[in-house]
Design an enzyme around this catalytic site. Structure first.
Site, mmCIF file in Angstrom:
data_model
loop_
_atom_site.group_PDB
_atom_site.id
_atom_site.type_symbol
_atom_site.label_atom_id
_atom_site.label_comp_id
_atom_site.label_asym_id
_atom_site.label_seq_id
_atom_site.Cartn_x
_atom_site.Cartn_y
_atom_site.Cartn_z
ATOM 1 N N ASP A 154 0.856 -1.190 0.000
ATOM 2 C CA ASP A 154 0.000 0.000 0.000
ATOM 3 C C ASP A 154 0.893 1.240 0.000
ATOM 4 O O ASP A 154 0.820 2.083 0.885
ATOM 5 C CB ASP A 154 -0.921 -0.023 1.224
ATOM 6 C CG ASP A 154 -1.901 1.148 1.246
ATOM 7 O OD1 ASP A 154 -2.050 1.819 0.200
ATOM 8 O OD2 ASP A 154 -2.492 1.409 2.307
ATOM 9 N N LEU A 155 1.759 1.311 -0.996
ATOM 10 C CA LEU A 155 2.700 2.429 -1.105
ATOM 11 C C LEU A 155 2.069 3.526 -1.952
ATOM 12 O O LEU A 155 1.865 3.353 -3.153
ATOM 13 C CB LEU A 155 4.020 1.954 -1.716
ATOM 14 C CG LEU A 155 4.763 0.885 -0.908
ATOM 15 C CD1 LEU A 155 6.027 0.455 -1.621
ATOM 16 C CD2 LEU A 155 5.091 1.395 0.493
ATOM 17 N N GLU A 156 1.772 4.646 -1.309
ATOM 18 C CA GLU A 156 1.042 5.721 -1.969
ATOM 19 C C GLU A 156 1.937 6.903 -2.325
ATOM 20 O O GLU A 156 1.455 7.952 -2.738
ATOM 21 C CB GLU A 156 -0.121 6.167 -1.077
ATOM 22 C CG GLU A 156 -1.078 5.017 -0.776
ATOM 23 C CD GLU A 156 -2.237 5.406 0.124
ATOM 24 O OE1 GLU A 156 -2.487 6.620 0.281
ATOM 25 O OE2 GLU A 156 -2.891 4.496 0.662
ATOM 26 N N ASN A 157 3.239 6.716 -2.167
ATOM 27 C CA ASN A 157 4.172 7.797 -2.463
ATOM 28 C C ASN A 157 5.252 7.347 -3.447
ATOM 29 O O ASN A 157 6.394 7.767 -3.382
ATOM 30 C CB ASN A 157 4.822 8.290 -1.164
ATOM 31 C CG ASN A 157 3.807 8.900 -0.220
ATOM 32 O OD1 ASN A 157 3.242 9.947 -0.513
ATOM 33 N ND2 ASN A 157 3.534 8.231 0.888
#
Length: 329
Positions: A154-157
């Protein structure tokens, strides 16, 4: 063994604990390999390892409608790529062992418990060989330490497909039954050329499910080239179609939505809308203006942020969507 047969999702953690106390099942370390399989149609829920105003839960409190529980979150360390997990004292566990015991009980009840990496504020970076190795080593270490069944990305960057793929393949090499889920933002799955989509395709042979976040998003293109606004059945179906028609198996696609209006800044839809989208994609019924050219009865299911926000609303989301997912064709 009797333990391997206790996989009914309706057997709660408390009941499992009672059976274990009576010696009828085992919840020891060997339980991991026998209880990590994910059902054909599955509900994923994120479990908050923090208190942000939603209902504070222990793992044993998560409703039985959930099949995959993603513990949120593992955080970056001082070593690039490496992550670690620390139980938040706010949750009320007396010890880490109690938390580990809850994981074992949930697994014995037929659930998969995985550790999620990243989140909105996550700063994990896997961008070279060293960080890919560090990521894989730390994830397998957490699986060994806590008994997690796998990992959620869940890497949002930002995400580097080359090295995240390498890292996840290294995890799979060590843990062949690993459960791997992903929760990209909508912009990250608009095309197979995006880094998230390339990562999903790169691990397709063992990827469990991509539960894209159909919320906190602006309007997006559907697979028909038309623009759809979030908060509608068409947004769910037309964007899911992009993944379904560009390389992912239906079993690797899930619909990620907030459990309540408080669970996201925007994009909340009622459970009935989620269920309509599931019907549209699997049966061709319940569609809005967009209707896919074919049906996908093997669709994996749905995900929500979070089990805690679900609990804050009386578990209305899981009570409605859970039976729908489990009743899919």
């Amino acid at each position: 063994m009797v333990r391997a047969q206790v996989r009914n999702r309706f057997l709660g953690a408390a009941a499992v604990a009672a059976l274990a106390a009576g010696g009828l099942i085992s919840t020891g370390p060997s339980a991991h390999a026998a209880t990590s399989a994910v059902p054909q149609h599955a509900v994923t829920g994120y479990w908050q390892n923090f208190d942000n105003g939603a209902t504070v839960q222990k793992l044993r409190d998560v409703p039985n409608d959930y099949d995959i529980i993603a513990v949120a979150f593992a955080d970056a360390t001082g070593t690039p790529g490496a992550v670690d997990f620390r139980l938040d004292p706010a949750l009320g566990y007396g010890s880490e062992q109690q938390f580990k015991d809850d994981i074992k009980a949930e697994q014995a009840a037929g659930k998969s418990v995985i550790v999620s990496v990243g989140g909105q504020n996550g700063t994990v970076s896997v961008a070279d060989d060293a960080s890919a190795n560090a990521f894989a080593t730390s994830i397998t270490g957490l699986m060994d330490e806590y008994g997690f069944d796998g990992v959620d990305i869940d890497l949002e960057n930002g995400l580097n497909a080359t090295y995240m793929t390498k890292a996840l393949k290294a995890v799979h090499d060590k843990k062949s039954d690993v459960v791997v889920t992903m929760a990209p933002q909508t912009i990250d799955m608009q095309s197979p050329s995006t880094e998230y989509f390339k990562t999903a395709l790169g691990i397709k042979d063992f990827l469990t499910v991509v539960n894209m976040q159909y919320y906190n998003s602006g309007s997006m293109n559907g697979c028909d080239g038309k623009v759809y606004a979030q908060g509608s059945v068409d947004f769910l179906t037309a964007l899911a179609c992009i993944q379904l028609e560009n390389g992912l198996a239906p079993s690797q696609v899930g619909l990620g939505v907030p459990a309540s209006p408080s669970g996201a800044g925007s994009g909340y839809v009622a459970p009935s809308v989620v269920n309509a989208a599931l019907d549209c994609l699997t049966k061709g019924a319940g569609c809005g203006g967009f209707k896919p050219g074919k049906t996908y009865p093997g669709l994996r299911g749905a995900m929500t942020w979070s089990t805690n926000w679900d609990a804050a609303s009386g578990n209305a989301w899981s009570k409605a969507v859970g039976p729908k997912v489990h009743g899919l064709p």
